[in-house]
Design a protein around this motif. Structure first.
Motif, short mmCIF file in Angstrom:
data_model
loop_
_atom_site.label_atom_id
_atom_site.label_comp_id
_atom_site.label_asym_id
_atom_site.label_seq_id
_atom_site.Cartn_x
_atom_site.Cartn_y
_atom_site.Cartn_z
N GLU A 1 0.83 -1.21 0.00
CA GLU A 1 0.00 0.00 0.00
C GLU A 1 0.86 1.26 0.00
OE1 GLU A 1 0.92 -1.00 4.21
OE2 GLU A 1 0.24 -2.15 2.44
N ARG A 2 2.10 1.17 0.41
CA ARG A 2 2.99 2.35 0.45
C ARG A 2 3.46 2.77 -0.94
NH1 ARG A 2 4.54 -0.90 4.60
NH2 ARG A 2 6.33 -1.70 3.44
N ASN A 3 3.15 1.97 -1.95
CA ASN A 3 3.56 2.30 -3.33
C ASN A 3 2.44 2.96 -4.13
OD1 ASN A 3 5.11 -0.76 -2.96
ND2 ASN A 3 6.33 1.07 -3.43
N ILE A 4 1.31 3.27 -3.48
CA ILE A 4 0.13 3.73 -4.22
C ILE A 4 -0.44 5.00 -3.58
CG2 ILE A 4 -2.24 3.13 -4.87
CD1 ILE A 4 -1.25 0.18 -4.91
N LEU A 5 -0.85 5.94 -4.43
CA LEU A 5 -1.53 7.16 -3.99
C LEU A 5 -2.73 7.38 -4.90
CD1 LEU A 5 -1.57 9.84 -2.31
CD2 LEU A 5 -0.27 10.87 -4.20
N ILE A 6 -3.89 7.69 -4.30
CA ILE A 6 -5.09 8.03 -5.05
C ILE A 6 -5.22 9.55 -5.05
CG2 ILE A 6 -7.55 7.61 -5.36
CD1 ILE A 6 -5.79 5.06 -5.34
N THR A 7 -5.46 10.13 -6.22
CA THR A 7 -5.57 11.59 -6.36
C THR A 7 -6.91 11.95 -6.99
OG1 THR A 7 -4.55 11.61 -8.56
CG2 THR A 7 -3.07 11.78 -6.67
N PRO A 8 -7.35 13.22 -6.84
CA PRO A 8 -8.60 13.65 -7.50
C PRO A 8 -8.38 13.90 -8.99
CG PRO A 8 -7.70 15.42 -6.16
CD PRO A 8 -6.81 14.25 -5.94
N GLY A 9 -8.23 12.83 -9.72
CA GLY A 9 -7.97 12.89 -11.16
C GLY A 9 -6.48 12.86 -11.44
N GLU B 1 -16.11 11.38 -11.36
CA GLU B 1 -15.64 11.14 -9.99
C GLU B 1 -14.19 11.55 -9.77
OE1 GLU B 1 -17.42 10.19 -7.18
OE2 GLU B 1 -18.90 10.85 -8.65
N ARG B 2 -13.44 11.82 -10.86
CA ARG B 2 -12.06 12.31 -10.76
C ARG B 2 -11.20 11.39 -9.89
NH1 ARG B 2 -11.36 13.49 -14.36
NH2 ARG B 2 -9.59 14.86 -14.07
N ILE B 3 -10.84 10.26 -10.43
CA ILE B 3 -9.98 9.32 -9.71
C ILE B 3 -8.70 9.11 -10.50
CG2 ILE B 3 -9.74 6.98 -8.81
CD1 ILE B 3 -12.75 6.92 -8.44
N GLY B 4 -7.59 9.54 -9.92
CA GLY B 4 -6.27 9.28 -10.47
C GLY B 4 -5.52 8.36 -9.54
N VAL B 5 -4.52 7.66 -10.09
CA VAL B 5 -3.73 6.72 -9.30
C VAL B 5 -2.26 6.88 -9.65
CG1 VAL B 5 -3.32 4.28 -8.73
CG2 VAL B 5 -5.64 5.04 -9.33
N ALA B 6 -1.42 6.94 -8.63
CA ALA B 6 0.03 6.93 -8.83
C ALA B 6 0.59 5.65 -8.23
CB ALA B 6 0.68 8.14 -8.18
N ILE B 7 1.43 4.95 -9.00
CA ILE B 7 2.14 3.76 -8.52
C ILE B 7 3.62 4.06 -8.68
CG2 ILE B 7 2.55 1.30 -8.86
CD1 ILE B 7 -0.25 1.08 -10.04
N ALA B 8 4.36 4.00 -7.56
CA ALA B 8 5.76 4.40 -7.62
C ALA B 8 6.50 3.92 -6.38
CB ALA B 8 5.88 5.92 -7.76
N ASP B 9 7.80 4.19 -6.37
CA ASP B 9 8.64 3.95 -5.19
C ASP B 9 8.05 4.69 -3.99
OD1 ASP B 9 11.52 3.17 -4.12
OD2 ASP B 9 11.16 5.26 -3.55
N GLU B 10 8.20 4.08 -2.82
CA GLU B 10 7.60 4.62 -1.61
C GLU B 10 8.02 6.07 -1.34
OE1 GLU B 10 7.52 3.69 3.22
OE2 GLU B 10 8.34 2.20 1.81
N LYS B 11 9.29 6.41 -1.59
CA LYS B 11 9.75 7.78 -1.32
C LYS B 11 9.07 8.79 -2.23
CE LYS B 11 14.26 6.42 0.52
NZ LYS B 11 15.73 6.46 0.33
N LEU B 12 8.86 8.42 -3.48
CA LEU B 12 8.17 9.32 -4.41
C LEU B 12 6.71 9.49 -4.01
CD1 LEU B 12 9.62 8.01 -7.82
CD2 LEU B 12 10.25 10.11 -6.60
N GLY C 1 -16.38 7.61 -5.18
CA GLY C 1 -15.86 7.03 -6.41
C GLY C 1 -14.81 5.97 -6.15
N GLN C 2 -13.99 6.19 -5.14
CA GLN C 2 -12.97 5.20 -4.79
C GLN C 2 -13.60 3.89 -4.33
OE1 GLN C 2 -9.31 6.63 -2.65
NE2 GLN C 2 -10.56 8.48 -2.36
N ALA C 3 -14.68 4.03 -3.56
CA ALA C 3 -15.32 2.83 -3.00
C ALA C 3 -15.92 1.96 -4.09
CB ALA C 3 -16.38 3.24 -1.99
N ILE C 4 -16.61 2.57 -5.07
CA ILE C 4 -17.19 1.74 -6.13
C ILE C 4 -16.11 1.22 -7.07
CG2 ILE C 4 -19.47 2.81 -5.96
CD1 ILE C 4 -18.86 4.39 -8.50
N ALA C 5 -15.01 1.99 -7.22
CA ALA C 5 -13.90 1.50 -8.04
C ALA C 5 -13.26 0.27 -7.41
CB ALA C 5 -12.86 2.61 -8.23
#
Length: 426
Positions: free
Chosen positions: A102-110, A261-272, A291-295
């Motif tokens: 989970e530390r490699n993922i960030l959800i953003t508003p689009g 619903e404006r859902i963006g996702v970042a997958i990266a190294d934990e520090k980033l 939006g995150q919940a139904i996704a």
């Protein structure tokens, strides 16, 4: 009231790229009451019945769940809704053999917000006063990159190499590695794959080469995967997402049926991810959790990936084929080139030696009740004077097959008139 704006206020209050042209398009549609325009400008995905039903079903499931109140009535983590973070980690680990936590993922508003975070976290002015560049290795690219940096002078794009098949009236942009510069002055690298506006897909080898050039300088490479597999899977050619220590894999669920619903996702190294999450905490706390919940439900069930590959992808690929075949049948004998359709929801047409500008051609086409987008909007950061920028058009695939075919027939007639008139004058 006419408030005094700061430098950033003045910059961010102006529309850039396609957003500026959309104002003209909206005014054209409003002024043309009674006219039947074929609008091939939109980037808004069509509402497909199967896709809408998926989100209705997931909404019903959420409403019936004991989690509903927790999702809607409470604040959450800046990183994102935990079940969605977990769903993405599990799906990508299984699908691509990764070892994400989970530390490699960030959800953003689009995903546009994600690129705003990244562009300003890694590009712009350092405390020392040094300007760190935001490099677009392949131009044209997504017009939105032109507005994400608070230091617009940081944005720099490179002219591509053109791979031309004259006999087939096809071409493809490729990174020109003989020109591309990534060094100690680079803050980050950004490109879309598949590409909006051209439908181009950089090869795995090209992506790895760009990442390898950036690695010695600790430069993040942000890959905008808004059209990539596994969802929305709008790639018409085989491709696999590329991951790495210095790669930020950016995703969006907009073209998978959730643009509202404006859902963006970042997958990266934990520090980033930690850097981007801190940026998000300061800016908006966290994106919408509904939006995150139904996704999360759609990803965990496997339904989103299945609908993406079996419904969304073939729907738009078939529309590209309609456009392609119509142009082949109707275009006059002039040097026209269609970019190879490798993905996304647009076609990109190059009219070589066009006797007028792309904006003037756009105006001529409007007189035939057809609206496209002038291509010069899609070269943010390219400082070189290049005539090619004014010879291209972006054509949306978000109309009916009949409208696309008729629009291309009318476009071909305008092309013939324009080139014929130019020959007579010369």
């Amino acid at each position: 009231m006419n408030p005094a704006l700061t430098k950033i206020g003045a910059q961010m209050s102006h529309l850039t790229g396609v957003r500026a042209i959309m104002k003209d398009i909206i005014e054209t549609l409003q002024a043309g009451a009674g006219k039947e325009f074929i609008n091939l400008s939109a980037g808004n995905p069509l509402i497909l019945p199967e896709v809408e039903q998926l989100w209705r079903d997931c909404t019903a499931q959420l409403l019936a769940s004991s989690d509903y109140g927790e999702v809607v009535c409470r604040y959450g983590s800046s990183q994102g809704y935990a079940p969605l973070v977990s769903a993405i980690a599990s799906d990508f680990n299984r699908r691509y053999g990764l070892n994400l936590s989970e530390r490699n993922i960030l959800i953003t508003p689009g995903s546009q917000t994600l690129y705003f975070y990244a562009a300003n976290a890694f590009g712009g002015y350092c405390p020392s006063g040094q300007l760190k560049q935001i490099v677009l290795p392949l131009s044209p690219d997504y017009t939105g990159y032109g507005g994400v940096s608070l230091a617009p002078e940081a944005l720099i794009a490179y002219k591509p190499a053109l791979d031309i098949d004259a006999a087939a009236h096809r071409f493809k942009y490729r990174p020109d590695f003989s020109q591309l510069r990534i060094n100690e002055e680079t803050g980050c690298v950004v490109f879309s794959r598949p590409c909006n506006p051209t439908g181009n897909v950089l090869t795995d080898e090209e992506v790895r080469k760009i990442a390898a050039l950036a690695a010695p300088y600790n430069v993040p490479v942000i890959i905008d995967s808004a059209y990539a597999p596994p969802f929305p899977a709008l790639n018409f050619t085989e491709m696999t997402p590329v991951f790495g220590d210095n790669i930020i894999h950016g995703m969006s669920l907009s073209k998978a049926g959730l643009p509202g619903e404006r859902i963006g996702v970042a997958i990266a190294d934990e520090k980033l991810i930690q850097i981007l999450e801190s940026f998000q905490t300061n800016m908006c706390i966290h994106p919408s959790r509904y939006g995150q919940a139904i996704a999360a439900l759609a990803i965990n069930s496997g339904a989103l990936a299945e609908i993406s590959s079996n419904v969304i992808r073939p729907f738009y690929r078939q529309k590209f084929e309609v456009l392609e075949s119509t142009l082949e049948q109707t275009m006059p004998d002039i040097p026209w080139f269609l970019h190879r359709g490798e993905g996304a929801i647009f076609a990109w047409l190059w009219l070589k030696d066009l006797p007028l500008t792309d904006w003037e051609f756009y105006q001529r086409l409007k007189q035939e009740n057809v609206i496209v987008v002038p291509g010069s909007s899609f070269f943010p950061g390219l400082r070189e004077d290049w005539i090619h920028k004014q010879q291209c058009l972006r054509i949306s695939l978000t109309a009916s097959n009949e409208e696309i075919a008729l629009g291309m027939q009318r476009l071909a007639k305008v092309v013939e008139r324009v080139y014929t008139k130019s020959k007579v004058k010369s």
